[in-house]
Design a protein around this motif. Sequence first.
Motif, PDB file in Angstrom:
ATOM      1  N   TRP A  69       0.861  -1.190   0.000  1.00  0.00           N
ATOM      2  CA  TRP A  69       0.000   0.000   0.000  1.00  0.00           C
ATOM      3  C   TRP A  69       0.897   1.240   0.000  1.00  0.00           C
ATOM      4  O   TRP A  69       1.729   1.413   0.895  1.00  0.00           O
TER       5      TRP A  69
ATOM      6  N   LEU B 116      -5.108   5.607   5.323  1.00  0.00           N
ATOM      7  CA  LEU B 116      -4.594   4.239   5.393  1.00  0.00           C
ATOM      8  C   LEU B 116      -4.622   3.761   6.838  1.00  0.00           C
ATOM      9  O   LEU B 116      -4.102   4.430   7.728  1.00  0.00           O
TER      10      LEU B 116
ATOM     11  N   TRP C  43      -9.761  -1.984  -3.511  1.00  0.00           N
ATOM     12  CA  TRP C  43      -9.237  -2.238  -2.179  1.00  0.00           C
ATOM     13  C   TRP C  43     -10.343  -2.819  -1.310  1.00  0.00           C
ATOM     14  O   TRP C  43     -11.523  -2.661  -1.601  1.00  0.00           O
TER      15      TRP C  43
END
Length: 330
Positions: free
Chosen positions: A26, A35, A98
């Motif tokens: 990532w 994140l 994702w």
Amino acid sequence: MFSGKAWRVERFGTPREAVRLQDMTWEEPKPGQVLIRVRTAGTGFPDLLRATGRFPLLGDPPFGLGEEATGEVVAVPPGSRFAPGDRATGITGFLEGWGGYAQSTYLREVSAVRVPSAMTDEEAGGFPIAFRTAYAGLVERAPVEPGQSLLVLGAAGNSGAAAVQLGKALGATVIAVAGGRSKTEFCARHGADHVIDHRTEDLTARVTEITGERGVDLIYDPVGGETAATTLKSIARGGRIAVIGLAAGTTVPLDSADILLRTYSAVGVLAGPDKDPDVEAAVWSRLTRLAAEQTITTPVGTMQSFIDVPDMIAGQGAPGPGKSVVRLAG
């Protein structure tokens, strides 16, 4: 850059065939992303649809699964309202490939919040999708007013259980419809004013009895099919049916002549962020305030570990009562 494992659909098929654990990286989040290191992720019927290739707006594999997740913020872009170390929950970037069944994932910042201190990781992991959908149905698209009657189909499921609680918080009289003793008892424990077992009771007769022959003001329908068709017989004049999902696998049959003669309306509900970020922020502020006050709470049902994600997804065709949540180790 962050690295770890993630469950992803390699090809369409049954979850046990299609979903594989892969090594992932990532990058630093872009504007609009946050994140997190994932602690828990909520599971729902859309995961099964996506794995089998039946989800609307779906691209081709490979892509991640898991529409919602909770964890510790590890990276943010400049100007973010989050900071590393925050405990956050929200909707993942699943439309961009994702997902929450991963050791790290991106949350959409506009659909993410700091987790109230009273909420556990398990409750937070299953909070965003169901309650944002319930809000879209009961506040934005087909508003239910205090004192009105709200009939919730699939009331022991992910979406239905959230609608039962939010409907009560909004002042409605809630009639929960579910199948089987364990599910009806679950609905009663989580605040429904009336509970109907559609497997053993005459649904139309019970609604007539409960509403004094008036009918229900709003039907919240994440199920579709025969059960939804039956409830339409009990809708009040001027009532609404909010079409949330198709868990039964077939649509609710709508007859335009019947809609005309009995003067009710059908409203589609596909929850998504409001175009105005301030409006969307107000939605999440209201939901998290209700959660902090414990007026609404995620009714966690099945809990499974990260290694069991394919089995968890496979079980969403006929889940037990409550919200299914995946717990990641560490």
